[in-house]
Design an enzyme around this catalytic site. Structure first.
Site, PDB file in Angstrom:
ATOM      1  N   HIS A 249       0.806  -1.216   0.000  1.00  0.00           N
ATOM      2  CA  HIS A 249       0.000   0.000   0.000  1.00  0.00           C
ATOM      3  C   HIS A 249       0.844   1.272   0.000  1.00  0.00           C
ATOM      4  O   HIS A 249       0.306   2.373  -0.045  1.00  0.00           O
ATOM      5  CB  HIS A 249      -0.972   0.015   1.182  1.00  0.00           C
ATOM      6  CG  HIS A 249      -2.216  -0.768   0.925  1.00  0.00           C
ATOM      7  ND1 HIS A 249      -3.384  -0.207   0.461  1.00  0.00           N
ATOM      8  CD2 HIS A 249      -2.466  -2.096   1.019  1.00  0.00           C
ATOM      9  CE1 HIS A 249      -4.294  -1.145   0.303  1.00  0.00           C
ATOM     10  NE2 HIS A 249      -3.768  -2.305   0.638  1.00  0.00           N
ATOM     11  N   GLU A 685     -17.346  17.832 -19.241  1.00  0.00           N
ATOM     12  CA  GLU A 685     -16.355  16.958 -18.609  1.00  0.00           C
ATOM     13  C   GLU A 685     -17.012  15.680 -18.129  1.00  0.00           C
ATOM     14  O   GLU A 685     -16.461  14.595 -18.253  1.00  0.00           O
ATOM     15  CB  GLU A 685     -15.712  17.664 -17.404  1.00  0.00           C
ATOM     16  CG  GLU A 685     -14.694  18.700 -17.780  1.00  0.00           C
ATOM     17  CD  GLU A 685     -14.222  19.468 -16.546  1.00  0.00           C
ATOM     18  OE1 GLU A 685     -15.031  19.677 -15.630  1.00  0.00           O
ATOM     19  OE2 GLU A 685     -13.058  19.843 -16.514  1.00  0.00           O
TER      20      GLU A 685
END
Lengths: 753, 163
Positions: A249, A685
């Site tokens: 991670h 967008e």
């Protein structure tokens, strides 16, 4: 047992137990009664344990399945990144900044943070470098009080950490001879409470109390920033006594999905991007392994049959920014280069071919088929590169299952007489073609694999080494692999983390492998303990367990199981809902007469096939679906009880489901589009993003549906959409559960302000 | 097992097998059809049976692979099928349970003190471990009065959603 009532004794205090002289049916009866109660109670407890087990399975299955989804998303990003620098033509945007940083000269000079002014009104810690104990104490105190460290100090801290880490080797060698004992901790995942508890129980890092933190400091928990700042601060303060290993991670692509990126952007609105940039560098500079006394190897994930510590020491670790960015060379696997070279010179194309054929072909594919294709293409890519990889049985290459079919690149048309050469690719993007230069020379795959294996692998019971298909990266390694590696390097123990364990730790491979996990209550309050290990000169590990709890009253097993189970079942129901259409198709195959019912076995079969989660479906059935009087399952009942708040207006159920299923992905992508994190994006967008997204996923959506969707949402007169509210409309509204880190992050997310 | 009433014996048998396998697999961590012998009790209980410890010992003796600590599905399946089909360890009826508590409640108070229950459970019959005892007390005792109202407890713990 004849008597139904007890025989009262003469006196209160006397208990006639084993006194044979007394003629009342005391002893034998008492014993019988006791046995009965014990049997009954033990059975009750066993059933609880059973529930706890499968609850655990649910969490783990969903978690790992989520990580697999992540693979798909990141392959999308990789493709975007490798081929496009601009998303919407407005210049370099967050994608390229985030995902493919050019070395920013500002970030390597001290000027970057020293220019930032810290206002008088700031009441948090003001760090002075080099750090002293008063600085780390100030940080501890501040974080306990929920304060945030000012961006200037964060940047400075990260810059100093980067400088320090650059000097470190890939593998750190420690010795116990100078210290009493070394403490080894596992995954923290942003749980500040657990870190503070460890410091409280075990002592703060110091020369007398050295620590090794084995990766996964960030993501999932809500205090990743605080956790990692503390760890880095202690690293700077005691570089010889504080050691950090990289986890899977510590990877910016994972951070995009699992919460760290969002946390940083929310806490640091102005400087978040710079901070994330530096984190990216720092993460990739973290050492990947620690060895104690030449005998104990500590890595985050595990090993593979290809792991070689000498080789691992020699590579340039910082080049592997993310495990999930597959090496550029594997673009060849995608047949872009190959098809150009191998096929005829001129492709018969016209301008409209790529996008229209693409969306048309997508219409016919279901999710299942796509998954099967994924399986096939993975094999293909493995096969095609088997010669280029070392002859290994374990292939941990993360390929992009989807892109080969998503794109149909054309080479730049050239005259037939000129030998075919590729300078530029014509790749379809949205509605048109874009010219892109060929990707640059490949990063070394073997080096990449060494690191990925060490960060992502899991142990298994059977011998051998196989690709870790569950997670999508690294391997499953058996006891023979462990044995061989330990022998090869003269080691005696492997300590790793990466997997949540109920007791906080677990031994396997005959005690040669220890898993240590330090985030208690990882899935749910009461789900598991955390633990840490201490080793002294005799190198015998000792385990210390703990559990952070919100209440002082001890929860019974019943309560804990109930809480965890509830949470797991909710998550499972979400999955069912998200795959509703496919499930219904599956059910209807068994129910040709539309009775609305199938047998329990058939029900279980369909679930298994569609969701691909290895769970005890029959046992779970009572929580998921109703039975008809004849004992068959009313399969529609699977999708009930999803709570109020799912308006499905003029939208097709397909769209709603898709949104629901990929809402995390959507968020990530939207976050990238919404550069200033104002929570508003323009309709244009939005449309582009949706088309991009659905093209990548192979979902057929036509423009009018998207426009209808956009119109049905309240948006400002200037044509912006607040997509927070948009997502709310399609999300199942759960009771606010602050204990669930995934849900609460989304639920409590306010407008970016 | 409502579904099995309408089906032939064969289907019933295969359903039984599936149930047993599903319960077994929950504890089969290595996915190699073996479970730790210490989990057998839990598995059997979860299949709806109420064996005593002695019953369990006998069962284990039959199916364990010579003290390996593991039990293989191949041996567990037939033995457990027999148990289920023959209803070998039937559930305890509620009223019987109530009587049992009443036997222990010698003063007929309607409840048991924690010390009383502890004494019985840890000294009589097939004694509880300290851990089991603590869990029982925490779980069953009334929070305010700190006594065990066994009638309520029996009803509470009798809720069996499945099987």
């Amino acid at each position: 047992m004849g008597c139904g009532t007890s025989v009262a004794t003469e006196t209160q205090g006397k208990r006639v137990e084993r006194d044979e002289a007394v003629q009342t049916p005391g002893p034998a009866l008492t014993m019988k009664a006791a046995v009965l109660i014990q049997r009954w109670y033990r059975r009750y407890m066993a059933r609880l344990e059973m529930r706890r087990r499968y609850t655990w399975n649910i969490f783990q299955s969903i978690e790992y399945a989520g990580e697999q989804d992540q693979l798909q998303l990141s392959s999308f990003f990789s493709f975007m990144l490798d081929n496009f620098t601009q998303l919407n033509g407005n210049g370099p945007d967050l994608i390229s900044q985030l995902l493919d940083p050019v070395v920013d000269p500002w970030l390597d000079r001290e000027i970057c943070y020293s220019l930032i002014l810290v206002p008088e009104s700031y009441s948090g810690p003001r760090l002075s470098f080099p750090l002293s104990v008063s600085d780390t104490n100030a940080l501890l105190a501040a974080f306990k009080e929920q304060q945030t460290l000012h961006a200037r100090y964060v940047l400075q801290l990260l810059y100093e950490t980067k400088k320090l880490l650059k000097q470190m080797p890939n593998i750190i060698h420690l010795s116990t001879s100078y210290t009493k004992e070394i403490t080894i901790c596992g995954d923290l995942h942003g749980r500040l409470d657990d870190l503070l508890l460890i410091f409280y129980k075990n002592g703060l890092p110091s020369a007398e109390t050295p620590y090794v933190f084995n990766g996964d400091f960030v993501d999932r928990g809500k205090k990743s920033v605080e956790v990692v700042i503390l760890l880095f601060a202690y690293l700077l303060l005691y570089p010889d006594n504080m050691h950090l290993n990289r986890g899977n991670h510590e990877d910016y692509i994972m951070n995009l999905r699992y919460g760290f990126t969002k946390e940083v952007m929310q806490k640091y609105k102005t400087h978040g991007q710079e901070i994330l940039q530096l984190f990216q560098d720092v993460f990739s500079l973290l050492p990947v392994a620690t060895v104690i006394d030449g005998k104990i190897l500590i890595v985050h994930g595990g090993i593979s049959d290809q792991t070689n510590l000498d080789f691992l020491s020699s590579i340039e670790r910082h080049k592997v920014k993310s495990a999930l960015r597959f090496p550029k060379r594997s673009l060849e696997q995608l047949d872009i280069g190959q098809s150009c070279r191998l096929t005829k010179r001129l492709r018969l194309t016209d301008g409209s071919r790529p996008s229209s054929s693409r969306s048309h072909s997508k219409n016919q594919r279901t999710q299942n088929q796509r998954k099967r294709r994924c399986g096939l293409s993975r094999q293909d890519s493995v096969a095609s590169t088997s010669s280029s990889l070392s002859s290994s049985s374990s292939s941990s290459s993360l390929c992009s299952p989807r892109t080969p079919s998503c794109i149909s690149p054309r080479p730049c048309p050239s005259s037939p007489s000129i030998p075919y050469s590729i300078n530029v690719l014509q790749v379809p993007f949205l509605d048109s073609l874009t010219s892109v230069p060929l990707p640059s020379p490949p990063q070394n795959e073997q080096e990449w694999k060494q690191i990925v294996d060490v960060l992502w692998s899991d142990p298994k019971i059977q011998e051998g080494c196989s690709p870790n298909t569950f997670r999508g990266g690294g391997c499953y390694f058996g006891p023979d692999v462990t044995q061989r590696l330990l022998l090869q390097h003269g080691l005696q123990l492997l300590i790793r983390s990466h997997e949540c364990k109920q007791e906080g730790y677990e031994l396997c491979h005959g005690g040669q492998v220890i898993t240590i996990f330090s985030a208690s209550n990882y899935y749910e309050e009461g789900s598991n303990r955390g633990a840490y290990i201490k080793v002294g000169r005799e190198l015998v590990p000792r385990f210390y367990q703990y559990q952070v709890s919100r209440t002082t009253r001890k929860l019974t097993l019943t309560q804990r199981v109930r809480a965890a189970e509830g949470s797991a079942l909710r998550a499972l129901k979400e999955k069912l809902f998200a795959h509703r259409s496919e499930l219904m198709c599956g059910f209807q195959e068994y129910d040709q007469n539309y009775t609305g019912r199938v047998s329990v076995s058939e029900w279980a079969l369909v679930l298994e096939a569609v969701l691909r989660l290895d769970l005890p479906w029959r046992t779970l059935r009572p929580h998921l679906a109703r039975l008809a009087p004849d004992g068959s399952v009313e399969y529609q009942s699977c999708f009930e009880d999803m709570g109020p708040g799912i308006p499905l207006p003029q939208v097709t159920s397909n769209l709603a489901e898709t949104l629901f299923r990929y809402r995390t992905d959507i968020e990530i992508i939207f976050n990238i589009i919404d550069k200033d994190h104002s929570g508003l994006i323009s309709i244009e967008e939005f449309r582009h993003t949706w088309r991009l997204f659905s093209a990548h996923l192979g979902v057929a959506i036509d423009d009018s549906a998207i426009d209808d969707l956009a119109r049905s949402i309240d948006f400002n007169k200037d044509g912006s959409i607040d997509f927070t509210e948009f997502l709310e409309a399609f999300r199942v509204v759960h009771k606010l559960d602050s204990k669930d880190p995934h849900l609460s992050e989304k639920m409590s997310r306010k407008k970016y302000s | 097992m409502a579904e099995s009433n309408n089906q032939s014996a064969e289907t019933k048998l295969s359903d039984v097998h599936k149930r047993i396998k599903a319960a077994f697999e929950t504890f089969d961590n290595a996915a190699n059809n073996t479970v730790d012998v210490r989990e057998i009790g839990t598995i059997i209980y979860s299949l709806g049976c109420f064996p005593s410890q002695a019953d369990l010992h006998d069962f284990i003796a039959e199916v364990e692979e010579d003290h390996s600590g593991y039990i293989h599905l191949d041996r567990f399946l037939p033995a457990m099928t027999k148990v289920l089909l023959e209803h070998k360890f039937p559930p305890i009826p509620k009223d019987l349970l109530l009587q049992a508590f009443e036997v222990l409640d010698k003063d007929n108070k309607g409840y048991l003190e924690p010390e009383e229950l502890t004494k019985y459970m840890t000294q009589e019959g097939e004694p509880f471990t300290q851990e089991e005892m603590e869990e029982m007390l925490t779980g069953l005792a009334d929070h305010e009065r700190n006594v065990i109202y066994y009638k309520d407890v029996i009803n509470q713990l009798a809720i069996d959603p499945d099987m």
